[in-house]
Design a protein around this motif. Sequence first.
Motif, short mmCIF file in Angstrom:
data_model
loop_
_atom_site.label_atom_id
_atom_site.label_comp_id
_atom_site.label_asym_id
_atom_site.label_seq_id
_atom_site.Cartn_x
_atom_site.Cartn_y
_atom_site.Cartn_z
N VAL A 131 -60.20 -0.01 38.49
CA VAL A 131 -59.00 0.82 38.47
C VAL A 131 -57.79 -0.08 38.30
O VAL A 131 -57.51 -0.92 39.16
CB VAL A 131 -58.87 1.66 39.76
CG1 VAL A 131 -57.55 2.42 39.77
CG2 VAL A 131 -60.04 2.62 39.89
N THR A 132 -57.10 0.06 37.20
CA THR A 132 -55.90 -0.73 36.96
C THR A 132 -54.72 0.14 36.60
O THR A 132 -53.58 -0.30 36.67
CB THR A 132 -56.11 -1.73 35.81
OG1 THR A 132 -56.52 -1.02 34.64
CG2 THR A 132 -57.19 -2.74 36.17
N TRP A 133 -54.98 1.36 36.19
CA TRP A 133 -53.88 2.26 35.85
C TRP A 133 -53.22 2.74 37.13
O TRP A 133 -53.90 3.24 38.02
CB TRP A 133 -54.42 3.44 35.04
CG TRP A 133 -53.36 4.37 34.56
CD1 TRP A 133 -52.94 5.52 35.15
CD2 TRP A 133 -52.57 4.21 33.39
NE1 TRP A 133 -51.95 6.09 34.42
CE2 TRP A 133 -51.69 5.31 33.33
CE3 TRP A 133 -52.51 3.25 32.39
CZ2 TRP A 133 -50.78 5.48 32.30
CZ3 TRP A 133 -51.60 3.41 31.37
CH2 TRP A 133 -50.75 4.52 31.33
N PRO A 134 -51.92 2.61 37.27
CA PRO A 134 -51.26 3.00 38.52
C PRO A 134 -51.10 4.51 38.62
O PRO A 134 -50.02 5.04 38.77
CB PRO A 134 -49.90 2.30 38.41
CG PRO A 134 -49.65 2.24 36.94
CD PRO A 134 -50.99 2.01 36.30
N CYS A 300 -45.15 -12.10 26.47
CA CYS A 300 -46.28 -11.21 26.23
C CYS A 300 -45.84 -9.76 26.32
O CYS A 300 -44.71 -9.45 26.70
CB CYS A 300 -47.42 -11.49 27.21
SG CYS A 300 -47.05 -11.06 28.92
N HIS A 301 -46.78 -8.87 25.99
CA HIS A 301 -46.51 -7.43 26.00
C HIS A 301 -46.84 -6.79 27.34
O HIS A 301 -46.54 -5.62 27.55
CB HIS A 301 -47.31 -6.75 24.89
CG HIS A 301 -48.79 -7.00 24.98
ND1 HIS A 301 -49.35 -8.22 24.67
CD2 HIS A 301 -49.81 -6.21 25.36
CE1 HIS A 301 -50.66 -8.15 24.84
NE2 HIS A 301 -50.97 -6.95 25.26
N GLY A 302 -47.52 -7.51 28.23
CA GLY A 302 -47.76 -6.99 29.57
C GLY A 302 -49.11 -6.36 29.79
O GLY A 302 -49.27 -5.54 30.70
N GLY A 303 -50.12 -6.74 29.00
CA GLY A 303 -51.47 -6.27 29.26
C GLY A 303 -51.96 -6.79 30.61
O GLY A 303 -51.62 -7.90 31.01
N GLU A 326 -47.68 1.93 31.43
CA GLU A 326 -48.49 1.09 32.31
C GLU A 326 -47.93 -0.32 32.34
O GLU A 326 -47.76 -0.92 33.41
CB GLU A 326 -49.95 1.06 31.84
CG GLU A 326 -50.82 0.14 32.70
CD GLU A 326 -52.20 -0.08 32.11
OE1 GLU A 326 -53.07 -0.57 32.84
OE2 GLU A 326 -52.40 0.22 30.92
N ARG A 327 -47.64 -0.87 31.17
CA ARG A 327 -47.13 -2.24 31.11
C ARG A 327 -45.74 -2.34 31.74
O ARG A 327 -45.41 -3.35 32.38
CB ARG A 327 -47.11 -2.71 29.66
CG ARG A 327 -48.51 -2.83 29.07
CD ARG A 327 -48.48 -3.03 27.57
NE ARG A 327 -49.83 -3.08 27.02
CZ ARG A 327 -50.12 -3.06 25.74
NH1 ARG A 327 -49.14 -2.99 24.85
NH2 ARG A 327 -51.37 -3.10 25.32
#
Length: 405
Positions: A131-134, A300-303, A326-327
């Motif tokens: 789980v990484t999506w807030p 970076c783009h924030g992945g 998300e980013r």
Amino acid sequence: MRVGLVPGVWSYGLGSVSTVLAVYEAVRRAGHTPVLFASPHFRPVLDRLGVPAVAIPGPAQASYPDDPGTVLRLDDLLSRSAYADRDLVETVLAAQLRAFRAHRVQVLFHDYDLTTVVAGALSGIPVVSPVTWPDHRLFGRGSAGWAPLDTRALAAFRPALRRSRAPEPASLSEVLFDWSTRLVYPLTPELDPLVARHSTGEYVGQLTAAALDRHVAAGPTDWPRPGRTGVLAYTSGPPMDADWYYRHCLRAFEGSTVDVLIAAGRPDAVPPRVSPAGNVQLWPLLPLRDLFGRASALLCHGGRGTLASAVHAGVPLLVFPGDDPEREYFADMLARQGLAANCGPADWRPERLRELVAQAATVRSARTAAVAAVPPRAGPGGPARVVSIMQELTADPVRLLSRAS
């Protein structure tokens, strides 16, 4: 132990592949049998990496939604993806159920592949979900920007969900959080300190596949040159793609004492591009982990994987998340803790970009010392910890109750 691994059918980038392959490699190292299941749009990357995969249906290509919106909710994003197609959901789910059975899968790991979660629940196979999506069931409720969920993807899943004995869920976020057997957070608490407040899981740190490093160019051995500031950049898709980074870094740093190394976020077999002055270079995919130690800053783009790796290495971050919610969330969380600069369109101006890089370079040595002072984490972390969780689940003598009717 036979482990089924599935990158997300709707996912579009290398991040999903890297997350799943990291666990794939750890399963093999532990002496178990990994079986990778992948939809067509992942075949070019997997073929180049030499990773065998069992084919499952899916879109020929998966691109990021043109209008992801501004809300941090999984259902809204998935409703703008291939998951909004009921026929595709039913086709993929049926194929997964057959394939998991045929390959005698005992435990599943995936990267935001909701059909895998449902297939595991219906067939009684334990599912470990990163789980990484807030997006949590309580996240954002009652806030000024709250709006009803986009339920198109949920509607596409309804027929499958109703085949379960579980109460009918009100969202796909609920399916992910409640139907998974175990949750793991493949990031550091700094990236998303809220996720643990709304779910029961475990921070395991970054999940990055070594296979990606072994099958890409090593990059220039003399970067950065002695006495110069090394700026590493990792690009995303349009509009801020590799060409965008190259043009803006050229305007800001060409002919200066800053050596810029740009890694395109795709494994294209194209030659490097070097600026006339020689200090701005654009390469295909590079092994970032091997380069962090030489970088004074990372653009970076924030992945999530890139951020987690950079935070772990102590590299100051200049994050340009664009319109990706998300980013933007992760960049904001890190900026609040002094670990990153959350950058906007105006920060691409040459004078501003030079200023941000100079600021990052001044804190690099202090950041490196701080990271070195952190004691190592007790016990296994990362992919090894995920494998140990799988071993716990498959060794449990009490068979998990199936949600199948």
